[in-house]
Design a protein around this motif. Structure first.
Motif, PDB file in Angstrom:
ATOM      1  N   LYS A   1      78.734  37.399  19.332  1.00  0.00           N
ATOM      2  CA  LYS A   1      80.192  37.459  19.201  1.00  0.00           C
ATOM      3  C   LYS A   1      80.887  37.696  20.530  1.00  0.00           C
ATOM      4  CE  LYS A   1      80.844  38.781  14.430  1.00  0.00           C
ATOM      5  NZ  LYS A   1      81.074  39.866  13.489  1.00  0.00           N
ATOM      6  N   LEU A   2      82.103  37.188  20.613  1.00  0.00           N
ATOM      7  CA  LEU A   2      82.946  37.487  21.766  1.00  0.00           C
ATOM      8  C   LEU A   2      83.610  38.839  21.534  1.00  0.00           C
ATOM      9  CD1 LEU A   2      84.661  34.057  22.460  1.00  0.00           C
ATOM     10  CD2 LEU A   2      82.646  35.031  23.555  1.00  0.00           C
ATOM     11  N   LYS A   3      83.726  39.606  22.608  1.00  0.00           N
ATOM     12  CA  LYS A   3      84.379  40.919  22.523  1.00  0.00           C
ATOM     13  C   LYS A   3      85.481  41.002  23.569  1.00  0.00           C
ATOM     14  CE  LYS A   3      80.654  43.161  20.338  1.00  0.00           C
ATOM     15  NZ  LYS A   3      80.596  44.354  19.493  1.00  0.00           N
ATOM     16  N   ILE A   4      86.425  41.866  23.290  1.00  0.00           N
ATOM     17  CA  ILE A   4      87.579  42.019  24.175  1.00  0.00           C
ATOM     18  C   ILE A   4      87.827  43.492  24.451  1.00  0.00           C
ATOM     19  CG2 ILE A   4      90.099  41.833  24.199  1.00  0.00           C
ATOM     20  CD1 ILE A   4      89.803  39.110  22.979  1.00  0.00           C
ATOM     21  N   LEU A   5      88.191  43.792  25.672  1.00  0.00           N
ATOM     22  CA  LEU A   5      88.497  45.176  26.041  1.00  0.00           C
ATOM     23  C   LEU A   5      89.932  45.524  25.657  1.00  0.00           C
ATOM     24  CD1 LEU A   5      87.252  46.237  29.606  1.00  0.00           C
ATOM     25  CD2 LEU A   5      86.677  47.223  27.398  1.00  0.00           C
ATOM     26  N   LEU A   6      90.099  46.606  24.896  1.00  0.00           N
ATOM     27  CA  LEU A   6      91.445  47.070  24.532  1.00  0.00           C
ATOM     28  C   LEU A   6      91.615  48.520  24.940  1.00  0.00           C
ATOM     29  CD1 LEU A   6      91.973  45.665  20.928  1.00  0.00           C
ATOM     30  CD2 LEU A   6      92.787  44.721  23.097  1.00  0.00           C
ATOM     31  N   MET A   7      92.848  48.879  25.261  1.00  0.00           N
ATOM     32  CA  MET A   7      93.175  50.263  25.583  1.00  0.00           C
ATOM     33  C   MET A   7      93.974  50.883  24.449  1.00  0.00           C
ATOM     34  SD  MET A   7      94.263  50.077  29.527  1.00  0.00           S
ATOM     35  CE  MET A   7      95.880  50.304  28.882  1.00  0.00           C
ATOM     36  N   GLU A   8      93.728  52.173  24.235  1.00  0.00           N
ATOM     37  CA  GLU A   8      94.542  52.890  23.244  1.00  0.00           C
ATOM     38  C   GLU A   8      95.299  53.982  23.990  1.00  0.00           C
ATOM     39  OE1 GLU A   8      92.354  54.564  20.018  1.00  0.00           O
ATOM     40  OE2 GLU A   8      94.165  55.289  18.996  1.00  0.00           O
ATOM     41  N   TYR A   9      96.593  54.046  23.764  1.00  0.00           N
ATOM     42  CA  TYR A   9      97.402  55.035  24.479  1.00  0.00           C
ATOM     43  C   TYR A   9      97.308  56.412  23.836  1.00  0.00           C
ATOM     44  CZ  TYR A   9      99.398  51.216  27.149  1.00  0.00           C
ATOM     45  OH  TYR A   9      99.555  50.144  27.989  1.00  0.00           O
ATOM     46  N   HIS A  10      97.330  57.431  24.682  1.00  0.00           N
ATOM     47  CA  HIS A  10      97.267  58.819  24.231  1.00  0.00           C
ATOM     48  C   HIS A  10      98.185  59.097  23.039  1.00  0.00           C
ATOM     49  CE1 HIS A  10      94.966  60.305  27.559  1.00  0.00           C
ATOM     50  NE2 HIS A  10      95.851  59.952  28.483  1.00  0.00           N
ATOM     51  N   ASN A  11      97.644  59.657  22.007  1.00  0.00           N
ATOM     52  CA  ASN A  11      98.441  60.237  20.913  1.00  0.00           C
ATOM     53  C   ASN A  11      99.462  59.275  20.299  1.00  0.00           C
ATOM     54  OD1 ASN A  11      97.184  62.654  21.725  1.00  0.00           O
ATOM     55  ND2 ASN A  11      98.810  62.953  23.248  1.00  0.00           N
TER      56      ASN A  11
END
Lengths: 237, 237
Positions: free
Chosen positions: A24-34
């Motif tokens: 599978k292809l994967k993608i980098l994601l960011m999650e913002y604090h709180n």
DNA sequence: TCATTATTGTCTCAATTTGTAACAATAATA
DNA sequence: TATTATTGTTACAAATTGAGACAATAATGA
């Protein structure tokens, strides 16, 4: 926190960082604090910095890798992308309560995609976010702004560019089997390919070097390992 | 003169407007008053305007045409593009002597190409320029900023996209002969194609409708006229 | 009126590429 | 040593492509 005077106002970049694992292809994601808000990794362009250099710098900060296949593919600038409330939520969660903050203005976003061997990467969250993680392409959470559209267009572009050969070599380790290579193609195209025809085409193209066999402990004939004849990197610009 | 407050700062667009006449591709260039400087037609993005809408608006102002094939293909943002002296020359030649003028700042340029039937067009110079004229692709004057690079990349992109069929139909009149169509392909690819193989492929694709013959007064068999089955326009976005 | 000229539309046939399957080779296992 | 699950190669039909042959015209002009 990015400073207004050191960056060009109204201009941002976002990167769709694509890796491949198994099938599978994967993608980098960011999650913002709180906040529970997810976004593509991105950043801003220094006042004396080339646009493509900025994207590359951001990518290096995020992944720690320096020689990476990076390609600009589209620039997004719809007014509907402008969601100052969302940005205000992120700033406030980071202790910045300023209704006049420059990041609340409207931004045009230049989008890039990067191809990397995801096992080599240790994602680095930036100042605003607390996680930076791989997500399967078919299990992405909802994204802020028009980042979902950016991801879709990245995949579309990747598909259209697959025949230009540069793709596979940046998603695989140095040495790989013919089956690995076929799985990359299938993951990108989203369909199965015929084994022997694929093998014939790849071998016929002359772009592969054959190495020793890989004895993987399975009860069947061992496959050869291959590498690409020349690594072509840094396609930006 | 564009006003600072109504446009996004640091962001511009430039359009490579491509037409076809007989056997060559042509491009619309503007010449600025009393400067001898040539440039691509371009403009700025309104603070409440979608990026692609801005490019389309500018194109309509320049050509008077409303339904046009327009495609964004790359965003240029090298620091070396920033030539405030050149911009100052243009402003001064237009009676604006202001060393702090916002147009002297650094701009990122989103580039588009447009395909049009050039016989339908009456080019319209804008406030800063005194001519807006067609130039053959192989006889372009020197251009300001990095506009030459923009033109080159536009042609490169056009070539890569030729197989997506949308191209020919926007460079030709409603009805055309098989020879006209072949000449468009040859002008874009920069090489000769085999007549009968080309004809077979085009007819086989099913995208053409055959009409009456065109009796052009020449001493030989008259060719059929063709049109495209469906016009596909407005590819922006 | 009728051969001439230039170009067009169709057809043919070989060369190449592609789709599909068959088959032999071979690591590990039982 | 037979079995199992692949892999690499070969074979062959089907489809596509490259290059030319050739007949079918519109106009021209003798």
């Amino acid at each position: 926190m990015p400073d207004r005077s050191t960056f060009l106002n109204h201009i941002a970049y976002d990167s769709v960082i694509i890796g491949f694992s198994g099938d599978k292809l994967k993608i980098l994601l960011m999650e913002y604090h709180n906040t529970g808000l997810f976004a593509l990794p991105g950043g801003f362009v220094g006042v004396n910095e080339d646009l493509n250099d900025a994207a590359r710098r951001g990518l290096e900060e995020r992944t720690g890798l320096t020689h990476i296949y990076l390609e600009q593919f589209y620039t997004f600038g719809n007014v509907s992308r402008h969601q100052p409330e969302t940005m205000y939520t992120i700033l406030k969660a980071n202790g910045v309560d300023d209704r006049e903050h420059w990041l609340l203005g409207r931004f045009i976003s230049v989008a890039y995609y990067a191809l990397i061997n995801y096992k080599n990467v240790v994602p680095q969250p930036d100042a605003l976010s607390d996680s930076c993680t791989w997500y399967s392409i078919d299990e992405l959470p909802e994204l802020i702004f028009e980042h979902s559209a950016i991801v879709n267009k990245a995949i579309e572009t990747l598909r259209a560019n697959l025949d230009r050969k540069l793709v596979g070599m940046n998603l695989l380790p140095e040495k790989f089997t013919m089956k690995d290579l076929q799985q990359v193609y299938e993951a990108i195209l989203g369909k199965k390919l015929h084994r022997t025809a694929f093998q014939r085409e790849m071998l016929g193209s002359g772009m592969l070097i054959r190495h020793d066999k890989q004895y993987n402990g399975k009860a069947h004939k061992a496959p050869f390992l291959y590498s690409f004849r020349e690594r072509t990197l840094n396609q930006t610009g």
